[in-house]
Enzyme design. Sequence first.
Site, PDB file in Angstrom:
ATOM      1  N   CYS A 248      24.864  18.437  10.239  1.00 37.80           N
ATOM      2  CA  CYS A 248      24.732  17.971  11.627  1.00 37.80           C
ATOM      3  C   CYS A 248      24.967  16.471  11.834  1.00 37.80           C
ATOM      4  O   CYS A 248      26.100  16.021  11.784  1.00 37.80           O
ATOM      5  CB  CYS A 248      23.370  18.403  12.166  1.00 37.80           C
ATOM      6  SG  CYS A 248      23.248  18.348  13.971  1.00 37.80           S
TER       7      CYS A 248
ATOM      8  N   GLU B 191      22.496  24.784  11.150  1.00 36.26           N
ATOM      9  CA  GLU B 191      21.224  24.080  10.988  1.00 36.26           C
ATOM     10  C   GLU B 191      20.164  24.788  11.829  1.00 36.26           C
ATOM     11  O   GLU B 191      20.458  25.262  12.933  1.00 36.26           O
ATOM     12  CB  GLU B 191      21.367  22.624  11.473  1.00 36.26           C
ATOM     13  CG  GLU B 191      20.133  21.779  11.200  1.00 36.26           C
ATOM     14  CD  GLU B 191      20.223  20.377  11.782  1.00 36.26           C
ATOM     15  OE1 GLU B 191      20.849  20.191  12.840  1.00 36.26           O
ATOM     16  OE2 GLU B 191      19.661  19.448  11.166  1.00 36.26           O
TER      17      GLU B 191
ATOM     18  N   LYS C 234      19.640  16.704   3.848  1.00 37.39           N
ATOM     19  CA  LYS C 234      20.265  15.876   4.890  1.00 37.39           C
ATOM     20  C   LYS C 234      19.961  14.396   4.679  1.00 37.39           C
ATOM     21  O   LYS C 234      18.798  14.011   4.531  1.00 37.39           O
ATOM     22  CB  LYS C 234      19.758  16.332   6.257  1.00 37.39           C
ATOM     23  CG  LYS C 234      20.457  15.740   7.456  1.00 37.39           C
ATOM     24  CD  LYS C 234      19.820  16.274   8.753  1.00 37.39           C
ATOM     25  CE  LYS C 234      20.594  15.920   9.998  1.00 37.39           C
ATOM     26  NZ  LYS C 234      19.914  16.425  11.220  1.00 37.39           N
TER      27      LYS C 234
HETATM   28  O1  LIG Z   1      16.958  19.672  18.736  1.00 37.80           O
HETATM   29  C1  LIG Z   1      16.450  20.344  17.842  1.00 37.80           C
HETATM   30  O2  LIG Z   1      15.263  20.680  17.837  1.00 37.80           O
HETATM   31  C2  LIG Z   1      17.315  20.777  16.712  1.00 37.80           C
HETATM   32  N1  LIG Z   1      18.129  19.703  16.206  1.00 37.80           N
HETATM   33  C3  LIG Z   1      18.002  19.292  14.946  1.00 37.80           C
HETATM   34  O3  LIG Z   1      17.186  19.823  14.222  1.00 37.80           O
HETATM   35  C4  LIG Z   1      18.835  18.169  14.402  1.00 37.80           C
HETATM   36  C5  LIG Z   1      17.892  17.070  14.012  1.00 37.80           C
HETATM   37  S1  LIG Z   1      16.807  16.611  15.335  1.00 37.80           S
HETATM   38  N2  LIG Z   1      19.830  17.762  15.338  1.00 37.80           N
HETATM   39  C6  LIG Z   1      20.818  16.909  15.068  1.00 37.80           C
HETATM   40  O4  LIG Z   1      20.977  16.388  13.965  1.00 37.80           O
HETATM   41  C7  LIG Z   1      21.734  16.684  16.266  1.00 37.80           C
HETATM   42  C8  LIG Z   1      22.778  15.616  16.076  1.00 37.80           C
HETATM   43  C9  LIG Z   1      23.516  15.425  17.354  1.00 37.80           C
HETATM   44  O5  LIG Z   1      23.409  16.178  18.289  1.00 37.80           O
HETATM   45  C10 LIG Z   1      24.429  14.273  17.482  1.00 37.80           C
HETATM   46  O6  LIG Z   1      24.699  13.576  16.491  1.00 37.80           O
HETATM   47  O7  LIG Z   1      24.885  14.036  18.600  1.00 37.80           O
END
Ligand SMILES: O=C(O)CNC(=O)[C@H](CS)NC(=O)CCC(=O)C(=O)O
Length: 270
Positions: A156, A43, A114
């Site tokens: 993710c 991702e 997603k």
């Molecule tokens: O932080 C960033 O900028 C990049 N991360 C992302 O783009 C994505 C959506 S904010 N991260 C997750 O989905 C983490 C899930 C996760 O860590 C969990 O379910 O514990």
Amino acid sequence: MESYFAAAVQMTSTADLEANLEVAYEFVGIAARRGARLVTLPENFAFLGLEAEKLEQAARIAERSEKFLHTAARDWQVTLLGGGYPTPAEGTAKCYNTALLVGPDGSELGRYRKLHLFDVNLPDGNTYRESDSVVPGHELVVVRTPALGNIGLSVCYDLRFPELYRALSAQGAQVLTVPSAFTAFTGKDHWRVLLRARAIENTCYVIAAAQTGEHYARRQTYGHALIIDPWGNMLADAGDTPGMAIAEIDPGRLAQVRRQLPVLQHRQLP
Ligand SMILES: O=C(O)CNC(=O)[C@H](CS)NC(=O)CCC(=O)C(=O)O
């Protein structure tokens, strides 16, 4: 479906789109030379930066990411999964978080948006509001390929919703892909156990590409791109530096585990 090698790439992506794509191209080449026929990128492989910046550049990131995936798949003659990356959502000011699967001839095999958005306040002080910039998809995607089996797509945070993977396996998925940017804070306690659970309960291979290290502000990701077999054994782990996990996806092993533990045939609930 034949036996083949798959790769889960691990990167430390930044807000520099072109630099990220160069790194990704190199990693796809390394995976291909090591024999991988299915290569998965994490991702945010193309862009990992501030949400506002991502939204502003979404159209360009989408265009460059998709051109990149088609080109890299053809150049290296692999089936290539990239994503998520932002794709503008028509009729809204937001984007989808899209994952794209492309065949070695550059053809689009599957496109998944997603479903579950990461809106969470973590005890480490970081706040995530993915829904500020992203709208959820509404479709499950299982891509049926003669050579690589049936591939169920997710991204993710979806990993925390077992009903998604149950639905994918019920639709015939044999391989589950979970390209991620898991936080370091949640990853240390949840990443392996959730991935192994999805593999065990669905008797599927799980291929999870990952982001690792420090990105921007206080955003730190966990790493440990993993490939897990349908028994739940971890076949390969990329550690916490950029690189990749490579392992064999073996239909004989899949059939064996499904004979030993026919849980998919014992389901009582829809
Ligand atoms: O932080 C960033 O900028 C990049 N991360 C992302 O783009 C994505 C959506 S904010 N991260 C997750 O989905 C983490 C899930 C996760 O860590 C969990 O379910 O514990």
